[in-house]
Design a protein around this motif. Structure first.
Motif, PDB file in Angstrom:
ATOM      1  N   ALA A   1       0.864  -1.185   0.000  1.00 56.48           N
ATOM      2  CA  ALA A   1       0.000   0.000   0.000  1.00 56.48           C
ATOM      3  C   ALA A   1       0.897   1.229   0.000  1.00 56.48           C
ATOM      4  N   HIS A   2       0.351   2.337  -0.450  1.00 57.26           N
ATOM      5  CA  HIS A   2       1.110   3.583  -0.546  1.00 57.26           C
ATOM      6  C   HIS A   2       0.285   4.715   0.055  1.00 57.26           C
ATOM      7  N   ILE A   3       0.861   5.366   1.054  1.00 60.60           N
ATOM      8  CA  ILE A   3       0.214   6.548   1.627  1.00 60.60           C
ATOM      9  C   ILE A   3       0.594   7.741   0.758  1.00 60.60           C
ATOM     10  N   SER A   4      -0.383   8.277   0.062  1.00 66.52           N
ATOM     11  CA  SER A   4      -0.148   9.423  -0.820  1.00 66.52           C
ATOM     12  C   SER A   4      -0.166  10.730  -0.053  1.00 66.52           C
ATOM     13  N   LEU A   5      -1.091  10.845   0.878  1.00 67.68           N
ATOM     14  CA  LEU A   5      -1.225  12.066   1.678  1.00 67.68           C
ATOM     15  C   LEU A   5      -1.570  11.701   3.103  1.00 67.68           C
ATOM     16  N   PHE A   6      -1.048  12.496   4.021  1.00 64.57           N
ATOM     17  CA  PHE A   6      -1.327  12.289   5.446  1.00 64.57           C
ATOM     18  C   PHE A   6      -1.154  13.643   6.110  1.00 64.57           C
ATOM     19  N   ALA A   7      -2.208  14.147   6.725  1.00 67.78           N
ATOM     20  CA  ALA A   7      -2.112  15.468   7.355  1.00 67.78           C
ATOM     21  C   ALA A   7      -2.982  15.544   8.593  1.00 67.78           C
ATOM     22  N   VAL A   8      -2.496  16.291   9.551  1.00 68.20           N
ATOM     23  CA  VAL A   8      -3.230  16.605  10.774  1.00 68.20           C
ATOM     24  C   VAL A   8      -3.169  18.118  10.941  1.00 68.20           C
ATOM     25  N   ARG A   9      -4.287  18.719  11.281  1.00 67.01           N
ATOM     26  CA  ARG A   9      -4.298  20.170  11.500  1.00 67.01           C
ATOM     27  C   ARG A   9      -3.228  20.537  12.519  1.00 67.01           C
ATOM     28  N   ALA A  10      -2.575  21.670  12.306  1.00 69.01           N
ATOM     29  CA  ALA A  10      -1.480  22.105  13.183  1.00 69.01           C
ATOM     30  C   ALA A  10      -1.899  22.138  14.647  1.00 69.01           C
ATOM     31  N   SER A  11      -3.122  22.544  14.912  1.00 72.30           N
ATOM     32  CA  SER A  11      -3.599  22.654  16.294  1.00 72.30           C
ATOM     33  C   SER A  11      -3.768  21.293  16.969  1.00 72.30           C
ATOM     34  N   GLN A  12      -3.771  20.218  16.178  1.00 72.44           N
ATOM     35  CA  GLN A  12      -3.991  18.872  16.713  1.00 72.44           C
ATOM     36  C   GLN A  12      -2.733  18.016  16.719  1.00 72.44           C
ATOM     37  N   ARG A  13      -1.636  18.546  16.224  1.00 70.13           N
ATOM     38  CA  ARG A  13      -0.403  17.761  16.177  1.00 70.13           C
ATOM     39  C   ARG A  13       0.111  17.507  17.591  1.00 70.13           C
ATOM     40  N   ARG A  14       0.743  16.374  17.750  1.00 71.49           N
ATOM     41  CA  ARG A  14       1.287  15.919  19.042  1.00 71.49           C
ATOM     42  C   ARG A  14       0.193  15.632  20.068  1.00 71.49           C
ATOM     43  N   SER A  15      -1.008  15.333  19.577  1.00 74.20           N
ATOM     44  CA  SER A  15      -2.126  15.007  20.466  1.00 74.20           C
ATOM     45  C   SER A  15      -2.441  13.513  20.457  1.00 74.20           C
ATOM     46  N   GLY A  16      -1.767  12.760  19.596  1.00 71.03           N
ATOM     47  CA  GLY A  16      -2.069  11.342  19.439  1.00 71.03           C
ATOM     48  C   GLY A  16      -2.984  11.055  18.268  1.00 71.03           C
TER      49      GLY A  16
END
Length: 155
Positions: free
Chosen positions: A72-87
């Protein structure tokens, strides 16, 4: 306090928010290629999972992963900046890996910007290893680091 969110498959109505987050968090400094139309095609593609993480109806992160027979290939993966390092990113990645495992996938591959230390560190903490580079991968603006994670025994 534990922040609650849900991870599900994306619906067509999620395409605008996914495209916007891609533009702002991933494609910054590049041409906007993951437009609403392209995201919608991925949502409708049977060989692709588009997962979204939400809280109270608000999209907090997403991932797009295409499936082959064993990889499998992950093409895109994003988390809003305000939610990063939250798990949330870890939970989203775990969801992808569990889904891939059920599908019989043996490896997951992805590319990250060579200069994105946070992304490389995140994936490294989750068992991904670097296996190469792709010079000029991001529109000749930046190189990519290619990463892979083996999900099961090799055969």
């Amino acid at each position: 306090m534990i922040t609650q969110y849900e991870i599900t498959l994306a619906q067509a109505a999620d395409a605008p928010d996914i495209a916007e987050l891609s533009r702002d968090a991933i494609e910054l400094g590049l041409s906007w290629r993951w437009t609403q139309r392209r995201v919608l095609r991925s949502i409708r593609d049977e060989a692709t999972n588009v997962a979204v993480a939400r809280r109270d109806g608000v999209l907090l992160g997403f991932a797009i992963m295409q499936y082959g027979d064993e990889d499998a290939h992950i093409s895109l993966f994003a988390v809003r900046a305000s939610q990063r390092r939250s798990g949330l990113g870890s939970a989203l990645l775990a969801w992808l890996e569990a889904t891939a495992g059920v599908a019989g996938i043996r490896t997951i591959r992805l590319e990250a910007r060579a200069g994105n230390v946070a992304a490389k560190s995140f994936y490294g903490r989750h068992g991904f290893t670097e296996f190469g580079t792709s010079p000029g991968y991001y529109e000749d603006v930046e190189d990519a680091v290619r990463m892979v994670k083996r999900l099961g025994p090799e055969g």
